[in-house]
Design a protein around this motif. Structure first.
Motif, short mmCIF file in Angstrom:
data_model
loop_
_atom_site.label_atom_id
_atom_site.label_comp_id
_atom_site.label_asym_id
_atom_site.label_seq_id
_atom_site.Cartn_x
_atom_site.Cartn_y
_atom_site.Cartn_z
N MET A 11 36.26 11.10 80.28
CA MET A 11 35.93 12.32 81.02
C MET A 11 36.03 13.56 80.13
N HIS A 12 36.74 13.44 79.01
CA HIS A 12 36.94 14.59 78.14
C HIS A 12 36.52 14.29 76.70
N SER A 13 35.58 13.38 76.55
CA SER A 13 35.07 13.00 75.23
C SER A 13 33.56 12.89 75.31
N GLU A 14 32.89 13.10 74.18
CA GLU A 14 31.44 12.90 74.13
C GLU A 14 31.04 12.50 72.72
N VAL A 15 29.99 11.68 72.68
CA VAL A 15 29.46 11.20 71.41
C VAL A 15 27.98 11.52 71.39
N GLN A 16 27.56 12.26 70.36
CA GLN A 16 26.16 12.64 70.28
C GLN A 16 25.60 12.45 68.89
N PHE A 17 24.29 12.42 68.82
CA PHE A 17 23.59 12.36 67.53
C PHE A 17 22.46 13.36 67.58
N LYS A 18 22.07 13.82 66.39
CA LYS A 18 20.98 14.78 66.28
C LYS A 18 20.01 14.28 65.22
N ILE A 24 10.79 20.00 62.39
CA ILE A 24 10.87 21.42 62.73
C ILE A 24 11.86 21.72 63.84
N THR A 25 12.20 20.72 64.65
CA THR A 25 13.18 20.92 65.71
C THR A 25 14.12 19.73 65.75
N THR A 26 15.23 19.91 66.42
CA THR A 26 16.24 18.86 66.51
C THR A 26 16.33 18.34 67.93
N VAL A 27 16.36 17.03 68.07
CA VAL A 27 16.56 16.38 69.36
C VAL A 27 17.99 15.85 69.38
N THR A 28 18.68 16.08 70.48
CA THR A 28 20.06 15.62 70.64
C THR A 28 20.09 14.47 71.63
N GLY A 29 20.85 13.45 71.28
CA GLY A 29 21.04 12.32 72.17
C GLY A 29 22.52 12.04 72.33
N TYR A 30 22.83 11.29 73.37
CA TYR A 30 24.22 10.95 73.70
C TYR A 30 24.34 9.47 73.97
N PHE A 31 25.53 8.94 73.75
CA PHE A 31 25.90 7.63 74.27
C PHE A 31 26.87 7.92 75.41
N ASN A 32 26.46 7.61 76.61
CA ASN A 32 27.27 7.93 77.79
C ASN A 32 28.38 6.94 78.05
N THR A 137 37.62 16.42 66.53
CA THR A 137 36.20 16.69 66.37
C THR A 137 35.75 15.88 65.16
N VAL A 138 34.69 15.11 65.34
CA VAL A 138 34.21 14.20 64.29
C VAL A 138 32.78 14.59 63.93
N ASN A 139 32.50 14.69 62.63
CA ASN A 139 31.16 14.99 62.16
C ASN A 139 30.80 14.07 60.99
N GLY A 140 29.55 13.62 60.98
CA GLY A 140 29.10 12.78 59.88
C GLY A 140 27.60 12.70 59.85
N LYS A 167 22.51 13.09 62.24
CA LYS A 167 23.80 13.77 62.27
C LYS A 167 24.59 13.22 63.46
N LEU A 168 25.85 12.90 63.20
CA LEU A 168 26.74 12.38 64.23
C LEU A 168 27.77 13.45 64.56
N GLN A 169 28.07 13.59 65.85
CA GLN A 169 29.07 14.57 66.26
C GLN A 169 29.77 14.02 67.49
N ALA A 170 31.09 14.10 67.48
CA ALA A 170 31.85 13.62 68.64
C ALA A 170 33.04 14.53 68.89
N GLU A 171 33.32 14.69 70.15
CA GLU A 171 34.56 15.34 70.60
C GLU A 171 35.32 14.23 71.29
N VAL A 172 36.48 13.89 70.78
CA VAL A 172 37.23 12.74 71.30
C VAL A 172 38.62 13.18 71.70
N GLN A 173 38.96 12.85 72.95
CA GLN A 173 40.31 13.09 73.45
C GLN A 173 40.92 11.71 73.70
N LEU A 174 42.00 11.41 72.98
CA LEU A 174 42.67 10.14 73.14
C LEU A 174 43.89 10.31 74.02
#
Length: 178
Positions: A11-18, A24-32, A137-140, A167-174
């Motif tokens: 509920m307090h974490s998200e995983v996304q990619f760009k 010319i533009t960036t699309v963002t996706g998530y793994f729900n 916060t995770v970036n790669g 590009k990988l980006q995550a906000e993770v609360q353990l």
């Protein structure tokens, strides 16, 4: 030495990619739907190890059903054959202050490659319900082609439709487990 076990609070974490579209533009996706598990020596997340992330590829969302269906197809993730993305940490390295490098093996489409991501440790807090939580916060970045995600098209002007770099980006609360 006691082991402290942690799991992601979805509920307090998200995983996304760009990914760049038409360059010319960036699309963002998530793994729900995903999991993160880890162990540490203590409640301060010292000596983190056994860090494992899995994502359910079928939960991918880019806010476009047609694109999501294409991403699940054999052109990309081939969810029928490869339903999971998995990262297994091999080393959690302190690089200064609240910054770490997490080294590990990423598996997509049964292809495993070493990957290193940057981790910013947000700290530890006890929430109003008495749960001990750790924030990150995770970036790669990865090359999608290295994992067999090679589909592409070229525009009339010769531009690539989808970039290789993801590009990988995550906000993770353990949450500390009892």
């Amino acid at each position: 030495m006691a082991n402290v076990r942690w799991v992601a609070d979805p509920m307090h974490s998200e995983v996304q990619f760009k990914v760049k579209h038409l360059m010319i533009t960036t699309v963002t996706g998530y793994f729900n739907q995903f999991t993160v598990e880890a162990e540490s020596e203590d409640e301060q997340f010292t000596g983190a190890r056994n860090i494992v992330f899995t994502a359910d590829v079928n939960s991918i969302s880019t806010n476009n059903e047609q694109r999501d269906t294409h991403l699940k197809s054999p052109d990309f993730f081939d969810v029928e054959q490869h339903s999971e993305i998995r990262f297994v940490g091999t080393k959690y390295e302190h690089v200064g202050g609240d910054r770490f490098k997490l080294h590990g093996d990423l598996t997509i489409r049964d292809i495993t490659k070493p990957v290193t991501v940057d981790v910013e440790f947000g700290g530890i807090v006890v929430d109003p319900y008495g749960q001990t939580k750790a924030g990150f916060t995770v970036n790669g970045k990865i090359s999608r082609k290295e994992f067999g995600l090679t589909w592409n098209a070229v525009t009339e002007a010769g531009s690539v439709v989808v970039s290789d770099e993801i590009k990988l980006q995550a906000e993770v609360q353990l949450v500390k487990q009892a």
